[in-house]
Design an enzyme around this catalytic site. Structure first.
Site, PDB file in Angstrom:
ATOM      1  N   GLU A 122      11.137 -36.833 -39.053  1.00 40.75           N
ATOM      2  CA  GLU A 122       9.905 -37.523 -39.445  1.00 40.75           C
ATOM      3  C   GLU A 122       9.703 -38.862 -38.727  1.00 40.75           C
ATOM      4  O   GLU A 122      10.569 -39.739 -38.791  1.00 40.75           O
ATOM      5  CB  GLU A 122       9.932 -37.752 -40.956  1.00 40.75           C
ATOM      6  N   LYS A 125       8.329 -42.006 -39.168  1.00 44.63           N
ATOM      7  CA  LYS A 125       8.036 -42.716 -40.421  1.00 44.63           C
ATOM      8  C   LYS A 125       8.230 -44.210 -40.162  1.00 44.63           C
ATOM      9  O   LYS A 125       9.348 -44.730 -40.341  1.00 44.63           O
ATOM     10  CB  LYS A 125       9.013 -42.183 -41.481  1.00 44.63           C
ATOM     11  N   LYS A 166       1.878 -35.564 -42.581  1.00 43.75           N
ATOM     12  CA  LYS A 166       2.477 -36.061 -43.822  1.00 43.75           C
ATOM     13  C   LYS A 166       1.552 -37.125 -44.398  1.00 43.75           C
ATOM     14  O   LYS A 166       1.410 -38.205 -43.846  1.00 43.75           O
ATOM     15  CB  LYS A 166       3.836 -36.650 -43.470  1.00 43.75           C
ATOM     16  N   GLU A 183       4.593 -29.252 -51.878  1.00 46.10           N
ATOM     17  CA  GLU A 183       5.751 -30.025 -52.366  1.00 46.10           C
ATOM     18  C   GLU A 183       5.851 -30.013 -53.887  1.00 46.10           C
ATOM     19  O   GLU A 183       4.869 -30.279 -54.589  1.00 46.10           O
ATOM     20  CB  GLU A 183       5.634 -31.467 -51.873  1.00 46.10           C
ATOM     21  N   ASN A 217      11.138 -31.968 -53.180  1.00 51.91           N
ATOM     22  CA  ASN A 217      11.367 -33.377 -52.880  1.00 51.91           C
ATOM     23  C   ASN A 217      12.460 -33.939 -53.794  1.00 51.91           C
ATOM     24  O   ASN A 217      12.303 -33.968 -55.008  1.00 51.91           O
ATOM     25  CB  ASN A 217      10.072 -34.179 -53.045  1.00 51.91           C
ATOM     26  N   GLU A 219      13.627 -31.796 -48.993  1.00 55.71           N
ATOM     27  CA  GLU A 219      12.992 -33.033 -48.540  1.00 55.71           C
ATOM     28  C   GLU A 219      13.646 -34.260 -49.174  1.00 55.71           C
ATOM     29  O   GLU A 219      13.922 -34.265 -50.372  1.00 55.71           O
ATOM     30  CB  GLU A 219      11.519 -33.073 -48.962  1.00 55.71           C
ATOM     31  N   SER A 220      13.802 -35.289 -48.388  1.00 53.52           N
ATOM     32  CA  SER A 220      14.183 -36.642 -48.829  1.00 53.52           C
ATOM     33  C   SER A 220      15.652 -36.799 -49.198  1.00 53.52           C
ATOM     34  O   SER A 220      16.269 -35.902 -49.794  1.00 53.52           O
ATOM     35  CB  SER A 220      13.354 -37.111 -50.030  1.00 53.52           C
TER      36      SER A 220
HETATM   37  O1  LIG Z   1       9.826 -42.554 -48.578  1.00 55.86           O
HETATM   38  C1  LIG Z   1       9.344 -43.257 -49.496  1.00 55.86           C
HETATM   39  O2  LIG Z   1       9.697 -44.427 -49.709  1.00 55.86           O
HETATM   40  C2  LIG Z   1       8.289 -42.680 -50.386  1.00 55.86           C
HETATM   41  C3  LIG Z   1       7.799 -43.460 -51.410  1.00 55.86           C
HETATM   42  C4  LIG Z   1       6.818 -42.981 -52.247  1.00 55.86           C
HETATM   43  C5  LIG Z   1       6.310 -41.700 -52.059  1.00 55.86           C
HETATM   44  C6  LIG Z   1       6.785 -40.909 -51.018  1.00 55.86           C
HETATM   45  C7  LIG Z   1       7.762 -41.390 -50.194  1.00 55.86           C
HETATM   46  N1  LIG Z   1       8.253 -40.632 -49.140  1.00 55.86           N
HETATM   47  C8  LIG Z   1       7.614 -39.477 -48.668  1.00 55.86           C
HETATM   48  C9  LIG Z   1       8.508 -38.425 -48.217  1.00 55.86           C
HETATM   49  O3  LIG Z   1       8.315 -37.321 -48.642  1.00 55.86           O
HETATM   50  C10 LIG Z   1       9.596 -38.700 -47.228  1.00 55.86           C
HETATM   51  O4  LIG Z   1       9.059 -39.456 -46.193  1.00 55.86           O
HETATM   52  C11 LIG Z   1      10.272 -37.477 -46.619  1.00 55.86           C
HETATM   53  O5  LIG Z   1      10.606 -36.527 -47.562  1.00 55.86           O
HETATM   54  C12 LIG Z   1      11.542 -37.937 -45.881  1.00 55.86           C
HETATM   55  O6  LIG Z   1      12.390 -38.581 -46.811  1.00 55.86           O
HETATM   56  P1  LIG Z   1      13.609 -39.478 -46.336  1.00 55.86           P
HETATM   57  O7  LIG Z   1      14.457 -38.655 -45.415  1.00 55.86           O
HETATM   58  O8  LIG Z   1      14.350 -39.845 -47.585  1.00 55.86           O
HETATM   59  O9  LIG Z   1      13.038 -40.645 -45.632  1.00 55.86           O
END
Ligand SMILES: O=C(O)c1ccccc1NCC(=O)[C@H](O)[C@H](O)COP(=O)(O)O
Length: 262
Positions: A53, A55, A114, A158, A179, A209-210
């Site tokens: 991502e 980001k 996204k 999601e 997520n 995810e995340s």
């Molecule tokens: O990433 C955040 O801080 C966030 C806060 C509030 C709502 C959504 C958020 N993230 C969106 C996502 O879904 C993530 O960018 C994506 O899943 C990647 O997650 P990560 O690897 O933990 O950065």
């Protein structure tokens, strides 16, 4: 909108901003690059399928990276990424539709938009191969999935728990992301994926995810049934400033080699 109770203030603010944004007058029509083909290619190469991502920042990030999105995406592909996710949300994540367009022109893998899409007109912003729809934020999920498919997008739906999973399945979702980040407290817990994945039918492509930060996390999600992983923070390494995005991606893509026990 399914429920506005128990949302972190940052998420409520993201939603307020999302509702203000509209789409273009012209309906998007996209000849999408197939995610399932890209996943099959990664599997046959021995790469863990990672959707990396772009980001720039986020409410939970330890900083901002203002590198060129195209350079970031190319670095992620060099590290073995199967697909690229690009934040297009401007006010909380530093993204833009223009960044996505530039990335999609520069790479040949599928690209995910996204964002926080809540209405049909917001589909008509930019061409992308995949488009995120978050069950919790959408009223007419079935209608929005159909509208996304009519435009050529592959909708990634999601969910965060079993109830949302049922909603997604009833609406006909075939590509589902679980997520691990809880939108009430913004905490991540990989057990979320494990608890939901067990109830996902085999014909659904399932994405974790995340919160995936290490090769051990990758293996854990794969063992629980993830067909692919969506990773932002661990690859961008916002606190690391100029941290090597290619190496950060490669470490996760090669996780199944088992050399790295972290
Ligand atoms: O990433 C955040 O801080 C966030 C806060 C509030 C709502 C959504 C958020 N993230 C969106 C996502 O879904 C993530 O960018 C994506 O899943 C990647 O997650 P990560 O690897 O933990 O950065």
């Amino acid at each position: 909108m399914n429920s506005e109770t128990e949302l972190a203030p940052a998420v409520a603010s993201i939603l307020d901003a999302a509702r203000e944004r509209g789409g273009d007058d012209e309906t998007v029509s996209v000849a999408a690059r197939s995610l399932s083909d890209a996943l099959a290619q990664a599997e046959s190469d021995g790469r863990v399928p990672v959707i990396a991502e772009v980001k720039p920042t986020s409410p939970t990030a330890d900083g901002t990276r203002d590198d060129d999105p195209v350079e970031l995406a190319r670095a992620m592909i060099d590290g073995g990424a199967t697909a690229i996710s690009v934040l297009t949300e401007p006010s909380h994540f530093g993204g833009s539709p223009e960044a996505l367009t530039r990335v999609r022109e520069a790479v040949d893998v599928p690209v995910l938009r996204k964002d926080f899409v809540v209405r049909e007109d917001q589909l008509d912003v930019v061409e992308a191969d995949l488009l995120l729809l978050i069950v919790r934020f959408v009223d007419d999920l079935e209608g929005l999935i159909a509208a996304a498919r009519e435009r050529g997008f592959q909708p990634l739906v999601e969910v965060h728990d079993r109830t949302e999973l049922e909603t997604a399945l009833e609406a006909g979702a075939k590509l589902i992301g679980v997520n691990n980040r809880d939108l009430a407290r913004l905490e991540v817990d990989l057990e979320t994926f494990e608890s939901v994945a067990a109830h996902v039918p085999d014909d659904v492509t399932l994405i974790a995810e995340s919160g995936i930060g290490s090769p051990a996390d990758v293996r854990r999600m794969r063992e629980a049934g993830a067909d692919a992983l969506l990773v932002g923070s661990a690859i961008m390494d916002h606190a690391g400033g100029d941290s090597d995005v290619t190496e950060n991606t490669r470490r996760l893509v090669n996780a199944s080699d088992g050399d790295d026990q972290t």
